[in-house]
Design an enzyme around this catalytic site. Structure first.
Site, mmCIF file in Angstrom:
data_model
loop_
_atom_site.group_PDB
_atom_site.id
_atom_site.type_symbol
_atom_site.label_atom_id
_atom_site.label_comp_id
_atom_site.label_asym_id
_atom_site.label_seq_id
_atom_site.Cartn_x
_atom_site.Cartn_y
_atom_site.Cartn_z
ATOM 1 N N HIS A 44 0.802 -1.232 0.000
ATOM 2 C CA HIS A 44 0.000 0.000 0.000
ATOM 3 C C HIS A 44 0.827 1.271 0.000
ATOM 4 C CE1 HIS A 44 -3.978 -1.850 0.789
ATOM 5 N NE2 HIS A 44 -3.246 -2.788 1.366
ATOM 6 N N LYS A 71 -8.160 14.053 4.700
ATOM 7 C CA LYS A 71 -7.317 12.849 4.659
ATOM 8 C C LYS A 71 -6.302 12.989 5.779
ATOM 9 C CE LYS A 71 -6.454 13.848 0.233
ATOM 10 N NZ LYS A 71 -6.547 12.712 -0.619
ATOM 11 N N ARG A 72 -5.552 11.916 6.073
ATOM 12 C CA ARG A 72 -4.509 12.058 7.076
ATOM 13 C C ARG A 72 -3.591 13.219 6.693
ATOM 14 N NH1 ARG A 72 -4.243 8.166 11.394
ATOM 15 N NH2 ARG A 72 -2.246 9.151 11.842
ATOM 16 N N LYS A 92 1.008 14.555 1.139
ATOM 17 C CA LYS A 92 -0.359 14.840 0.682
ATOM 18 C C LYS A 92 -0.555 16.343 0.435
ATOM 19 C CE LYS A 92 -2.309 10.825 3.111
ATOM 20 N NZ LYS A 92 -2.991 9.930 2.177
ATOM 21 N N THR A 120 -8.392 6.591 -1.870
ATOM 22 C CA THR A 120 -9.718 5.996 -2.072
ATOM 23 C C THR A 120 -10.786 7.058 -1.862
ATOM 24 O OG1 THR A 120 -9.462 5.174 0.177
ATOM 25 C CG2 THR A 120 -9.291 3.556 -1.591
ATOM 26 N N LYS A 170 -14.563 8.212 -3.711
ATOM 27 C CA LYS A 170 -15.836 8.541 -3.038
ATOM 28 C C LYS A 170 -16.325 9.919 -3.481
ATOM 29 C CE LYS A 170 -13.950 6.019 0.806
ATOM 30 N NZ LYS A 170 -13.099 6.145 1.997
HETATM 31 O O1 DL6 Z 1 -4.635 1.080 -0.478
HETATM 32 C C1 DL6 Z 1 -5.307 1.828 0.457
HETATM 33 C C2 DL6 Z 1 -4.535 3.072 0.795
HETATM 34 C C3 DL6 Z 1 -4.163 3.888 -0.420
HETATM 35 O O2 DL6 Z 1 -5.328 4.315 -1.068
HETATM 36 C C4 DL6 Z 1 -3.351 5.097 0.001
HETATM 37 O O3 DL6 Z 1 -2.894 5.770 -1.129
HETATM 38 C C5 DL6 Z 1 -2.159 4.641 0.809
HETATM 39 O O4 DL6 Z 1 -1.471 5.752 1.312
HETATM 40 C C6 DL6 Z 1 -2.640 3.775 1.956
HETATM 41 N N1 DL6 Z 1 -1.478 3.284 2.623
HETATM 42 C C7 DL6 Z 1 -1.393 3.233 3.924
HETATM 43 C C8 DL6 Z 1 -0.025 2.961 4.431
HETATM 44 N N2 DL6 Z 1 -0.044 1.803 5.131
HETATM 45 N N3 DL6 Z 1 0.883 1.065 5.184
HETATM 46 N N4 DL6 Z 1 1.736 0.461 5.139
HETATM 47 O O5 DL6 Z 1 -2.350 3.403 4.669
HETATM 48 O O6 DL6 Z 1 -3.370 2.666 1.472
#
Ligand code: DL6
Length: 825
Positions: free
Chosen positions: A362, A554-555, A560, A666, A670
């Site tokens: 991810h 988002k976080r 970002k 994601t 949405k």
């Molecule tokens: O795949 C789900 C999501 C992606 O949409 C985001 O782009 C990505 O930042 C996130 N990754 C995490 C990091 N985790 N780890 N290791 O949350 O995954």
């Protein structure tokens, strides 16, 4: 579906009411003449859970009879969000419950609001797992989700004096009506201890005696599919002391010592690590990972053994998906059980492991790649470390036969990173132990094979796949946006789109229809009104509902680039101030710019970004000259239920990461489904969104992946004032000159992009971002054109349903067949 259900619990208004009242009396022990809204929520949830349990029991009974293959989805995180509305929608009982409750004097919407948001995840990865479960149930796949039942989820974010404050999220303090505690499903989990070898019947056996033994207990959470009777399980483990736990101290009369170690056992699943994209490196985290892995593998083996099949059939009946490397020890745990306990030969066991495991990556951010120190791992799980060394030894032998004397390759592929602090690379372990490895968007998967996993890719290219993420339209349209949902029903003539989002493409001509456009705008306005009240209540800011709702949630992370967004807000503010009052409305579209997201507690720069947003908000919102032309708000405690209010109300949505760094995203999906226009970079799934909806219906800007390094070099070789250009420099100067206060924090924040250090290339992308923002203003003035694009975004978003993603996983990785349980009547 409710007709089918009548054979079970009836779903007439009267039956629903009596089941709710019965739960008030018999489950909650309250009198039916005096109960609160919270009791009402609890009783309604129990009543719905009864209906879920019927389906849930029948589903697994049926799977069992049909001798199906299961997929086990292993994830340390699930951001499931509130359950009540989702369950009612998926059971197609929302209308009946609404009516039944109204008749009893309750508005179902207010009942929904009583539910705490189970937030057992950090962000995208955990929410993806929740969307996947919904799709697996809906598409009738025989699946089990496995995770941990943390007592404390992700912290609740409060904003005090403009700073983030973290408050513990004890989400279970009002009980959890959805879960089923399985007193009879407990597995022993061992830690520490020593490994010995014994020869028995001429064969060497390895025995690991753990010195700390605890128990993992199952808590089941039914996950209903939509438009099907199938209901699957999310099984979450809770750590408990084992019954013989510290028996000795207890016997010796050291009562408190015995209790202390009981608490230590319970502590393991007490709290979710609040880090998104950085790896924790703490022993407690490793204990959490192993607990999930060991309990799950034991559970899967127990189920398999009931089938009375031979071990060689394991991969035919079991697919195990690793949601990132966090549960990667499952590979090693299965090897351990197969060889040490079940007595299989190494090669035989490896074949079963390899053919059943698959791994999803991810992120390519280096700070997120898990590496466990061999000292830590070897102390906590000594046998597992031995097995890892063994896997590595056999693997590297093969490599050196294939590439003699290629030391670089050998060291890149090794599971062990040598150095003063020797570590185990969990990504390498996951790749070596899996038959399939995937990224989560086309660009991300391509970057994995060309950079991070290049050597592995060259070794076995067919192992690498792409599975672009998706999100469930049940929660993200049907539940979150009932107005849009009703409109789409009318356009399509049915609600078939909920299961087949692709059919929406057939209705694109409505985008030009003024009547539809009007209705579309009405729906958006209603959603904006809902958010208006949300913001007024929580942030005390009065937004102009007619302004453009521009949102980035988002976080908070440097990659970002929330910082770029807020710097642009300052730019806009300065520009408005410079413009003569009578010209302002001609030149600037009124905007309400909203930010939301949590910063990891130890991530100082992210916290400073929140501070800056709040400082700007304070200044701009109180500037009488500006009025409603510009409002800036930080939306506190972004979580799933808040997202369900925020996303449908958004008109412009920001996905502006540095190209190459956002694996997929994601929320972008949405937002698009809900008719928002995206301002974004060509990163992650934005690239595929552009392919689907058309670049002309988005505001794309910034450096492409292949230009990023060149931009970084430019920065290194110039003075930041030249590199930033006058417009961004003026913004930085305004901050430095204390226009917004908080000089100490904000200067430190600016230093992250000045001083030849602009790793996320904000300076390089700023001008093209400003131009894209200008295009936004221009288009927003033309309501009809904006609405047309909004409609097209939504109708062309079908690819991003998680149903498509899950079908691809099932067909291309898991080799899994759907199994729909028949009409129970
Ligand atoms: O795949 C789900 C999501 C992606 O949409 C985001 O782009 C990505 O930042 C996130 N990754 C995490 C990091 N985790 N780890 N290791 O949350 O995954």
């Amino acid at each position: 579906i409710w007709k089918l259900m009548e054979k079970y619990l009836p779903n007439t208004k009267e039956a629903i009411q009596s089941s709710v009242v019965n739960h008030v009396e018999y489950t909650l022990a309250k009198t039916r003449f005096d109960f609160t809204l919270l009791h009402c929520y609890q009783a309604v949830s129990h009543s719905v859970r009864d209906r879920l349990i019927e389906a849930f029991n029948d589903t697994y009974q049926y799977f069992n009879n049909k001798d199906v293959k299961y997929v086990y989805y292993l994830s340390l995180e699930y951001l499931i969000g509130r359950c009540l509305q989702n369950a009612l929608v998926n059971l197609e009982l929302e209308g009946q419950y609404k009516e039944a409750m109204l008749d009893m004097g309750y508005n179902l919407e207010s009942v929904y609001e009583q539910e705490v948001d189970p937030a057992l995840g950090n962000g995208g990865l955990g929410r993806l797992a929740a969307c996947f479960l919904d799709s697996m149930a809906t598409l009738n796949y025989p699946a089990w989700g496995y995770g941990l039942r943390y007592s404390y989820g992700i912290f609740r974010q409060q904003i005090k004096d403009g700073y983030q404050v973290e408050v513990p999220d004890y989400w279970l303090d009002r009980g959890n009506p959805w879960e089923i505690e399985r007193l009879d499903v407990n597995f022993q989990i061992k830690f520490y201890g020593s490994v010995t070898k014994k020869v028995e019947d001429g064969k060497e056996r390895t025995i690991w005696e753990g010195s700390e033994i605890i128990v993992a207990r199952a808590y089941d959470n039914p996950v209903p599919g939509y438009n099907t009777f199938n209901t699957i399980n999310l099984r979450l483990w809770r750590s408990l002391p084992s019954s013989e736990f510290d028996f000795k101290s207890f016997n010796q009369g050291d009562y408190f010592k015995a209790l202390e170690s009981r608490q230590r056992a319970e502590f393991i699943t007490s709290v979710l690590y609040p880090n998104d994209s950085t790896y924790a490196g703490k022993e407690l985290r490793l204990k959490q990972q192993y607990l999930l892995v060991s309990a799950t593998i034991q559970d899967a083996i127990r189920r398999f053994k009931k089938k009375r099949k031979e071990w060689k059939e394991w991969p035919k009946y079991n697919a195990l998906q690793l949601n990132d490397t966090h549960p990667a020890l499952a590979i090693v745990e299965l090897m351990r059980i197969l060889t040490d306990i079940e007595g299989l030969e190494y090669e035989e066991a490896w074949e079963l492991v390899y053919n059943s495991f698959a791994y999803t990556n991810h992120t390519i951010l280096p700070e997120a790649l898990e590496k466990w120190g061999v000292d830590l791992l070897g102390n906590l799980l000594p046998r597992h470390l031995e097995i890892i060394y063994n896997i590595n030894h056999i693997f590297l032998e093969k490599i050196s036969r294939k590439y003699p004397n290629d030391w670089r390759k050998l060291s890149a592929l090794s599971l062990v990173e040598e150095g003063t602090h020797k570590t185990i690379r969990m990504a390498n372990l996951s790749i070596v132990g899996s038959h399939a490895v995937n990224g989560v968007a086309a660009l991300h998967s391509q970057l994995l094979t060309s950079t991070l996993f290049k050597d592995f890719y060259e070794l076995r290219p067919t192992k690498f796949q792409n599975k672009t993420n998706g999100v469930t339209p049940r929660r993200w349209i049907r539940c979150a946006n009932p107005g849009l949902s009703a409109l789409l029903n009318d356009v399509v003539g049915s609600d078939d789109w909920i299961l087949d989002m692709d059919i929406l493409k057939n209705f694109q001509k409505i985008a030009d229809d003024p009547a539809i456009q009007n209705r579309w705008m009405q729906v958006k306005r209603q959603n904006k009104e809902k958010l208006y009240w949300w913001v007024k209540e929580r942030c005390g800011v009065d937004l102009n509902i007619d302004s453009l709702f521009d949102i980035q949630v988002k976080r908070i992370h440097e990659y970002k680039r929330q910082l770029m967004n807020i710097l642009y807000v300052i730019r806009r503010y300065l520009d408005i101030k410079k413009t003569p009052a009578e010209e302002r409305r001609k030149l600037f579209v009124p905007r309400s710019i909203m930010f939301g997201g949590k910063a990891a507690p130890g991530y100082i720069t992210a916290k400073r970004i929140i501070r800056l947003v709040n400082a700007v908000s304070q200044k701009v919102n109180n500037d009488q000259e500006i009025g409603d032309l510009l409002k800036v708000v930080f939306l506190p405690n972004y979580n799933v239920s808040n997202a369900q209010v925020i996303i449908p109300a958004s008109e412009l949505s920001q996905h502006i990461s540095t190209a190459g760094l956002e694996a997929s995203g994601t929320s972008n999906m949405k937002f698009v489904m809900n008719g928002c226009l995206i301002i974004g970079t060509m990163d992650g799934a934005n690239v595929e969104i552009a392919e689907e909806v058309g670049e002309e219906n988005m505001f794309i800007f910034g450096a492409r992946v292949e230009q990023v390094e060149e931009q970084r070099n430019k920065m290194r070789n110039s003075n930041y004032r030249d590199y930033f250009g006058p417009r961004l420099t003026e913004v930085c100067d305004a901050i430095s000159n204390d226009l917004f206060g908080y000089k100490y924090d904000l200067e430190a924040l600016l230093d992250t992009i000045r001083n030849k250090n602009d790793y996320y290339i904000l300076g390089a992308d700023f001008e093209s971002y400003c131009e894209a923002q200008q295009r936004v203003d221009n288009l927003y003035r033309n309501k009809s054109e904006w609405t047309k694009k909004s409609i097209l975004n939504s109708l062309r978003s079908g690819k991003f349903s998680s149903d498509r993603t899950i079908r691809q996983y099932a067909e291309e990785i898991w080799d899994l067949e759907p199994c729909e349980i028949p009409n129970p009547s």
